[in-house]
Enzyme design. Sequence first.
Site, short mmCIF file in Angstrom:
data_model
loop_
_atom_site.label_atom_id
_atom_site.label_comp_id
_atom_site.label_asym_id
_atom_site.label_seq_id
_atom_site.Cartn_x
_atom_site.Cartn_y
_atom_site.Cartn_z
N GLU A 281 0.82 -1.22 0.00
CA GLU A 281 -0.02 0.12 -0.09
C GLU A 281 0.99 1.39 -0.03
O GLU A 281 1.90 1.20 0.71
CB GLU A 281 -0.80 -0.08 1.16
CG GLU A 281 -1.67 1.22 1.47
CD GLU A 281 -2.31 1.32 2.86
OE1 GLU A 281 -3.24 2.18 3.01
OE2 GLU A 281 -1.94 0.55 3.74
N LYS A 342 -9.62 2.35 -2.64
CA LYS A 342 -10.02 1.67 -1.40
C LYS A 342 -11.53 2.38 -1.11
O LYS A 342 -11.70 3.57 -1.22
CB LYS A 342 -9.08 2.11 -0.24
CG LYS A 342 -9.40 1.50 0.94
CD LYS A 342 -8.25 1.82 2.06
CE LYS A 342 -8.23 1.26 3.31
NZ LYS A 342 -7.22 1.50 4.20
N CYS A 392 -5.15 -2.73 2.91
CA CYS A 392 -4.85 -2.70 4.14
C CYS A 392 -6.13 -3.20 5.10
O CYS A 392 -6.57 -4.35 5.13
CB CYS A 392 -4.16 -1.25 4.76
SG CYS A 392 -3.43 -1.33 6.26
#
Length: 532
Positions: A281, A342, A392
């Site tokens: 990430e 995300k 994540c």
Amino acid sequence: MAASNQNRRSPTDRVKIRLPFASTSPLTYLAALLAGAVNVLAFAPFGWWPLQILTLALVFRLVQSESSFKRSAFLGWMYGLGWSVTGVHWLYISMHHYGGLPSWMAALAVILLGVVLGAFAALAMGGSTWLKQRLVLQPAAAMLLLFPACWALAEWSRGWVLTGFPWVSSGYAHTTGPLAGFAPVVGVYGLAWLAALIAGCLALLPTHKSSLALALLLLAGGFGLKSIDWTAPHSQPVSVRLLQGNVPQEMKFAPGRIEETLSLYHDMISGAPADLIATPETAIPLLSSQLPPDYLQSLSAFAVKSNSHIALGIPVHDGPRQYANSMIGLAPAATKPYRYDKHHLVPFGEFIPLGARWFVEMMNIPLGDFSRGDVIQAPFAVRDQWVLPNICYEDLFGEEIAAQLRASRDGSVPQATILLNLSNIAWFGDSVALPQHLQISQMRAIETGRPMLRATNTGVTAVINPKGEVIAQLPPFERGTLSATIQGFRGLTPYSLYGNTLVVSAALLMLFAAWIFSRSQRNIPHTLPKTR
């Protein structure tokens, strides 16, 4: 004189009126707090999963004798407080060491988070006691119907209230235990329900020896379900290279080190070809609009030349005050890059809750408000496989990954065959956050019946098979590349098909069964003894 003495209250009685918890020994509350704190040993890296059931059984036993909603809720809250603070104590590292908050303030913030998270356990225990009193249930019915159902609903609620924070949710303790066999059917919250049901059986043991048989039956059932293959291999395996740059967090966004980081990942990516090369990430610590003009072009040229697919973690700039935490996919034959944004953002880290800006501004961390990606996004094509990214914290939310897989039924998106997590949890130092996050990824693999790949900055970079077993990993806090050959899998597990609907429905059905049982008990005719 006797009447006047009865109307008088002793000082002790008056204290009990003012302090509704005083009728329960402080040692009882302390036992609940310590049970919660010990509970952290049930999770990775320790893995003593029976402790999760035993500590919960202890709290059930303590609450069983209570008739007060307040006292039961307080016992549950103490258990949840100890469990939450020890489970996520590593947040102190990010706020104090990297964020610059005074140590006392960072510690207080962790405790306050524990207070909030403990409220879910409080509602489970207090609600169970309230329902037990209202329905006039016997201990066995309460322990096997009410307590597990309320516990499962509380754990499920913790996963979505205020966007959710289900870290160290009780089901994760059973990733490697026998109950893991149920995960492809009912998911992590279903494991929380089953663990609570076994805990209820253990709490009943002193008076109901036969409850042990139900506990053993559930554990044996989990073992049996582990042998079922819910998904099947799809097409040919692909080669992967997972990069772990080990860039120190305090250096990652330092202006003098950014060029070095760009060069590092360029060299690591182009070091060798692979069907899929994945970075962590935000491996690229600049917005896409700030990169040198030829940076992405150079990586694209390598992808074409080596016939490789590159999954690049990078924040993408879409306009004034518009940027996303993204993964850009560079493919040999693609006309334009693939992009995944995300969706499930971290409170305080990637979006600032209303009224909390003052707290965020106290920390010396590059935080802000990111744009949210769509709930359903197409996977990344890698040869004959389809790779579904999550970034994540997103892999905490199994129901969202299940929804992505389920969307393939109407043909709107291809069905993903491999899961890929890009993470950077260097914010939390050398703490249990790393193995805990690996355990979360293991649960997602089990729930979906798919391999999970993890590319992380400082660890744990790993390859997980569809059974949740870690088959390869890099040591944390070392720079390196993890190479492997991965087989993709197709098909939908029951959990992928129905998400959390099954466990929520089961919990509500148990509450309904408790109500029916209560009514049936009231309607049983009582034969009066004959009088002479």
